[in-house]
Design an enzyme around this catalytic site. Sequence first.
Site, PDB file in Angstrom:
ATOM      1  N   ASP A  97       0.839  -1.201   0.000  1.00  0.00           N
ATOM      2  CA  ASP A  97       0.000   0.000   0.000  1.00  0.00           C
ATOM      3  C   ASP A  97       0.869   1.243   0.000  1.00  0.00           C
ATOM      4  O   ASP A  97       2.077   1.158   0.208  1.00  0.00           O
ATOM      5  CB  ASP A  97      -0.947  -0.022   1.208  1.00  0.00           C
ATOM      6  CG  ASP A  97      -0.258  -0.416   2.506  1.00  0.00           C
ATOM      7  OD1 ASP A  97       0.984  -0.394   2.563  1.00  0.00           O
ATOM      8  OD2 ASP A  97      -0.962  -0.734   3.475  1.00  0.00           O
ATOM      9  N   HIS A 113      -7.595  -4.358   9.799  1.00  0.00           N
ATOM     10  CA  HIS A 113      -7.271  -4.156   8.382  1.00  0.00           C
ATOM     11  C   HIS A 113      -5.981  -4.857   7.982  1.00  0.00           C
ATOM     12  O   HIS A 113      -5.095  -5.075   8.802  1.00  0.00           O
ATOM     13  CB  HIS A 113      -7.274  -2.672   7.990  1.00  0.00           C
ATOM     14  CG  HIS A 113      -6.121  -1.847   8.478  1.00  0.00           C
ATOM     15  ND1 HIS A 113      -6.298  -0.680   9.181  1.00  0.00           N
ATOM     16  CD2 HIS A 113      -4.789  -1.981   8.327  1.00  0.00           C
ATOM     17  CE1 HIS A 113      -5.110  -0.143   9.442  1.00  0.00           C
ATOM     18  NE2 HIS A 113      -4.175  -0.906   8.938  1.00  0.00           N
ATOM     19  N   GLU A 164      -9.629  -1.175   4.843  1.00  0.00           N
ATOM     20  CA  GLU A 164     -10.324  -0.843   6.081  1.00  0.00           C
ATOM     21  C   GLU A 164     -11.599  -1.686   6.215  1.00  0.00           C
ATOM     22  O   GLU A 164     -12.024  -2.339   5.256  1.00  0.00           O
ATOM     23  CB  GLU A 164     -10.677   0.652   6.075  1.00  0.00           C
ATOM     24  CG  GLU A 164      -9.451   1.575   6.100  1.00  0.00           C
ATOM     25  CD  GLU A 164      -8.758   1.637   7.476  1.00  0.00           C
ATOM     26  OE1 GLU A 164      -8.768   0.630   8.203  1.00  0.00           O
ATOM     27  OE2 GLU A 164      -8.211   2.708   7.800  1.00  0.00           O
ATOM     28  N   ASP A 206      -7.974  -2.296  13.850  1.00  0.00           N
ATOM     29  CA  ASP A 206      -9.361  -2.515  13.421  1.00  0.00           C
ATOM     30  C   ASP A 206      -9.490  -3.730  12.493  1.00  0.00           C
ATOM     31  O   ASP A 206     -10.519  -3.921  11.859  1.00  0.00           O
ATOM     32  CB  ASP A 206      -9.914  -1.251  12.730  1.00  0.00           C
ATOM     33  CG  ASP A 206      -9.144  -0.870  11.467  1.00  0.00           C
ATOM     34  OD1 ASP A 206      -8.191  -1.606  11.086  1.00  0.00           O
ATOM     35  OD2 ASP A 206      -9.491   0.153  10.839  1.00  0.00           O
TER      36      ASP A 206
HETATM   37  C1  GLP Z   1      -0.595   0.374   8.476  1.00  0.00           C
HETATM   38  C2  GLP Z   1      -0.202  -0.473   7.290  1.00  0.00           C
HETATM   39  C3  GLP Z   1      -0.544  -1.924   7.502  1.00  0.00           C
HETATM   40  C4  GLP Z   1      -0.046  -2.375   8.863  1.00  0.00           C
HETATM   41  C5  GLP Z   1      -0.720  -1.554   9.925  1.00  0.00           C
HETATM   42  C6  GLP Z   1      -0.341  -1.986  11.334  1.00  0.00           C
HETATM   43  O1  GLP Z   1      -1.934   0.738   8.457  1.00  0.00           O
HETATM   44  N1  GLP Z   1      -0.812  -0.020   6.081  1.00  0.00           N
HETATM   45  O2  GLP Z   1       0.030  -2.720   6.474  1.00  0.00           O
HETATM   46  O3  GLP Z   1      -0.311  -3.744   9.052  1.00  0.00           O
HETATM   47  O4  GLP Z   1      -0.321  -0.211   9.727  1.00  0.00           O
HETATM   48  O5  GLP Z   1       0.819  -1.324  11.733  1.00  0.00           O
HETATM   49  P1  GLP Z   1       1.638  -1.676  13.022  1.00  0.00           P
HETATM   50  O6  GLP Z   1       2.353  -2.947  12.715  1.00  0.00           O
HETATM   51  O7  GLP Z   1       2.592  -0.528  13.198  1.00  0.00           O
HETATM   52  O8  GLP Z   1       0.686  -1.806  14.125  1.00  0.00           O
END
Ligand code: GLP
Length: 260
Positions: free
Chosen positions: A67, A138, A143, A136
């Site tokens: 992404d 995702h 989302e 959440d």
């Molecule tokens: C972002 C990324 C996701 C990732 C998420 C969780 O939203 N787009 O790919 O999994 O963060 O991040 P973290 O691992 O810092 O909790």
Amino acid sequence: MEIVIVPDSTAMGELAAGAVADLLAGKPDALIGVATGSSPLPVYAALTRLVGSGSLDVSRARICQLDEYIGLPAGHPESYRAVLEREVLRPLGLPAGAFIGADGTAADLPRACADYEQALKTAGGVDLQLLGIGSDGHIGFNEPCSSFGSRTRVKTLTAQTRADNARFFDSPDEVPRHVITQGIATISEARHLVLVASGEAKAEAVALAVEGPLAAVVPASALQLHPHVSVIIDEAAASNLKLAGYFRATYDTKPSWQGL
Ligand code: GLP
């Protein structure tokens, strides 16, 4: 779906890095999908250690992103392209040419999304996709209520995700509202999905994804439909799982010839 509960995030990183190393041993030019966020950092650290010790050759590996933010100027340090250059490509000694990405600065965004889908196809598809999970539920930036049939497209971030990601920016207002993300159907085309999560803040999302019903409101529950998924989590992230005892026993008695 295999759920592996490990003591801490270092062990999580080492196990996931081992899956990448095993893949590259058989397919040196494998396409590895990487994720941003804090969760996969121990995986990149473990891969860097393997490369540093000479036990892993990544020189022909290819890397692609899940992404990307829209609206950040090219080269912005928090664009996911820049983050992945800093956290994955440079530590592993990979050239910029090894990276396949989506263009969050494009004037024609639907075109940029279609181009990215095509680039992944042309590259032969993703061999192993590393995933984190949002609080959440995702995956990527899909989302809640993203379609399980979704392809790469523009999405709007929830207020919660923008707040979660504000720590990377000088102020919460700087977090972009829009992103390009591989869709859930796009992600599901990867041959092996490896989801990593650590810490109690992920416990609820992990339990819903792994043991809850298939539901678009929990995008990570789509992993239940994929034939080859490894969920590697630490004790804290596993703390809401009803079947944790079964998952532990299964891994403890796993035949040694079986990889992840
Ligand atoms: C972002 C990324 C996701 C990732 C998420 C969780 O939203 N787009 O790919 O999994 O963060 O991040 P973290 O691992 O810092 O909790």
